[in-house]
Design an enzyme around this catalytic site. Structure first.
Site, mmCIF file in Angstrom:
data_model
loop_
_atom_site.group_PDB
_atom_site.id
_atom_site.type_symbol
_atom_site.label_atom_id
_atom_site.label_comp_id
_atom_site.label_asym_id
_atom_site.label_seq_id
_atom_site.Cartn_x
_atom_site.Cartn_y
_atom_site.Cartn_z
ATOM 1 N N GLU A 50 0.947 -1.262 0.060
ATOM 2 C CA GLU A 50 0.039 0.139 -0.069
ATOM 3 C C GLU A 50 0.914 1.384 -0.153
ATOM 4 O O GLU A 50 0.685 2.250 -0.717
ATOM 5 C CB GLU A 50 -0.945 0.016 1.099
ATOM 6 C CG GLU A 50 -1.878 1.189 1.174
ATOM 7 C CD GLU A 50 -1.677 1.845 2.871
ATOM 8 O OE1 GLU A 50 -1.274 3.057 2.817
ATOM 9 O OE2 GLU A 50 -2.051 0.972 3.741
ATOM 10 N N GLU A 127 7.215 3.626 11.745
ATOM 11 C CA GLU A 127 5.845 3.468 12.067
ATOM 12 C C GLU A 127 5.695 2.589 13.065
ATOM 13 O O GLU A 127 5.031 2.578 14.059
ATOM 14 C CB GLU A 127 5.047 3.232 10.825
ATOM 15 C CG GLU A 127 3.581 3.150 10.958
ATOM 16 C CD GLU A 127 2.764 2.954 9.636
ATOM 17 O OE1 GLU A 127 1.546 2.695 9.631
ATOM 18 O OE2 GLU A 127 3.346 2.801 8.685
#
Length: 423
Positions: A50, A127
């Site tokens: 993604e 992240e």
């Protein structure tokens, strides 16, 4: 809500939610693949893909992708879940064709260059670290590990430091080639768009998508027979706990009963948990409940950030409030207010084109049909007090309890937490 569904000759589904008097259109390209479709070694590959889809195609650079949408006053984003991935944009209706072309190009023709993958790996690892640095988020990942132990649903959507570090360019390209195929794709749009216009534009861009259909899911089998507990020491100012109880999947006849039970217990500031844990006892700043639903399984959850000195007491109070709903029916007034809140939030949540697109897109991807708000309202209206008590008694079982706690010195209270973890 009118949301006609069509299917291209190659199997790509197309659904539109035309909205009167709208000047914008929201568009989503949904790919019916997510974290649960990965194995342990490639955990995080859906999310990684993604990210790198935004890095360029044969026709566009990364900058041109962003400018091709934002330069027309639109917005562009994407997200990955356990069961699907969605690439989405919103724009004024006059720019719909141009923005749709950018989305289609990204999804179908992403370059997936080695240099882009190498750079993005660092971003994703940061992240993951950020999530682990935020105990309120990390504790949810920990409780998922307990709840769906041994299954792909137990793994974080972003993957682990180890799995993401080990993903190769070939892994990512192979995953895209296997899953970004016609039978996995749904095109959803809402706003100033009709189904025939959307069908025409979708056919122009997706009629050459490679054929392919989903393989059967690896279904979760719940074999839990006793409560599970995970305690993680972290020197923070507050103790964060996440409670997860095996519950109901999508399309279960009692799904709205459980949703209303969640509203009553922890859905707002009038809820039982908020009033008892925070307002009456002052044990927490934040406490609430939620429901997760997957294809074949689900969970009822409670999250709380509590005073570290009173964490065990907080757990006892939370479980006591859940237990009450399994013993005594809620009042008629409480049920009425929960229904009004639930349907009011649904109505207000569907006021804009993006929320409408997300509603119809997720509905078609998960259910194969468009679930209408009117259908939900009818089902909610049928729920009775005894239904809530019945479902609470069935779901709130000691053997189904999973608890993760992150906080200072929580490992020293393992015996007390384990003793309290029962209905």
């Amino acid at each position: 809500m009118n949301c006609p569904i069509r299917t291209l000759d190659n199997g790509v589904r197309v659904v539109a939610a035309p909205l009167k008097e709208r000047r914008s259109t929201a568009i989503g390209v949904w790919v019916h693949t997510g974290a649960r479709d990965e194995d342990a070694r490639t955990s995080g590959v859906s999310h990684f893909l993604e990210h790198v889809v935004f890095k360029g195609t044969k026709r566009r650079t990364a900058a041109e992708i962003k400018e091709g949408v934002e330069g027309l006053g639109g917005s562009l984003n994407a997200f990955t879940s356990e069961e699907y991935t969605c690439f989405l944009a919103k724009c004024t209706s006059r720019h719909f064709e141009k923005v749709f072309d950018v989305l289609a190009d990204m999804v179908l023709n992403a370059s997936l260059q080695e240099k882009d993958i190498r750079k993005e790996r660092t971003v994703i690892l940061e992240e993951i670290k950020m999530t682990q640095d935020q105990p309120s988020q990390w504790v949810d990942e920990l409780v998922a590990e307990l709840t769906w132990e041994g299954h792909a649903l137990a793994r974080p959507v972003a993957g682990s430091m180890q799995s993401v570090s080990g993903l190769t360019t070939d892994d990512i390209r192979s995953y895209k080639d296997a899953h970004y195929r016609s039978g996995f794709l749904t095109i959803a749009a809402a706003g100033a768009i009709g189904i025939e216009s959307l069908l025409k534009e979708a056919a122009r861009r997706f009629d050459r998508a490679k054929p392919g259909t989903r393989r059967p899911l690896d279904l979760f089998q719940n074999r839990q027979t006793a409560p599970r507990l995970k305690l993680c020491h972290k020197p923070v100012e507050q103790t964060h706990m996440a409670l997860s109880i095996h519950a109901l999947p999508h399309e279960h006849p009692d799904q709205y009963v459980l949703d209303l039970l969640s509203v009553i217990l922890g859905g707002n500031m009038s809820s039982r948990l908020f009033c008892e844990v925070r307002e009456k006892r002052g044990l927490a700043y934040e406490v609430g409940s939620s429901v997760r639903k997957y294809h074949e399984t689900g969970a009822f959850g409670v999250d709380a950030g509590v005073d570290s000195r009173k964490a065990v007491e907080s757990l006892k109070v939370i479980l006591a409030e859940l237990r009450k709903t399994a013993v005594r029916p809620v009042s008629e007034g409480e049920l009425r207010r929960a229904k009004d809140f639930y349907l009011g939030q649904l109505d207000m949540g569907l006021e804009n084109t993006m929320s409408q697109m997300l509603w119809v897109g997720e509905s078609v991807v998960r259910l194969g049909r468009c679930r209408r708000p009117e259908e939900v309202a009818r089902a909610v209206a049928k729920v009775r007090r005894e239904d809530l008590r019945r479902v609470a008694a069935a779901v709130f079982q000691t053997r189904a309890l999973n608890l993760a706690i992150v906080g200072p010195g929580v490992d020293r209270s393992q015996k007390a937490f384990r003793k309290a973890l029962a209905f």
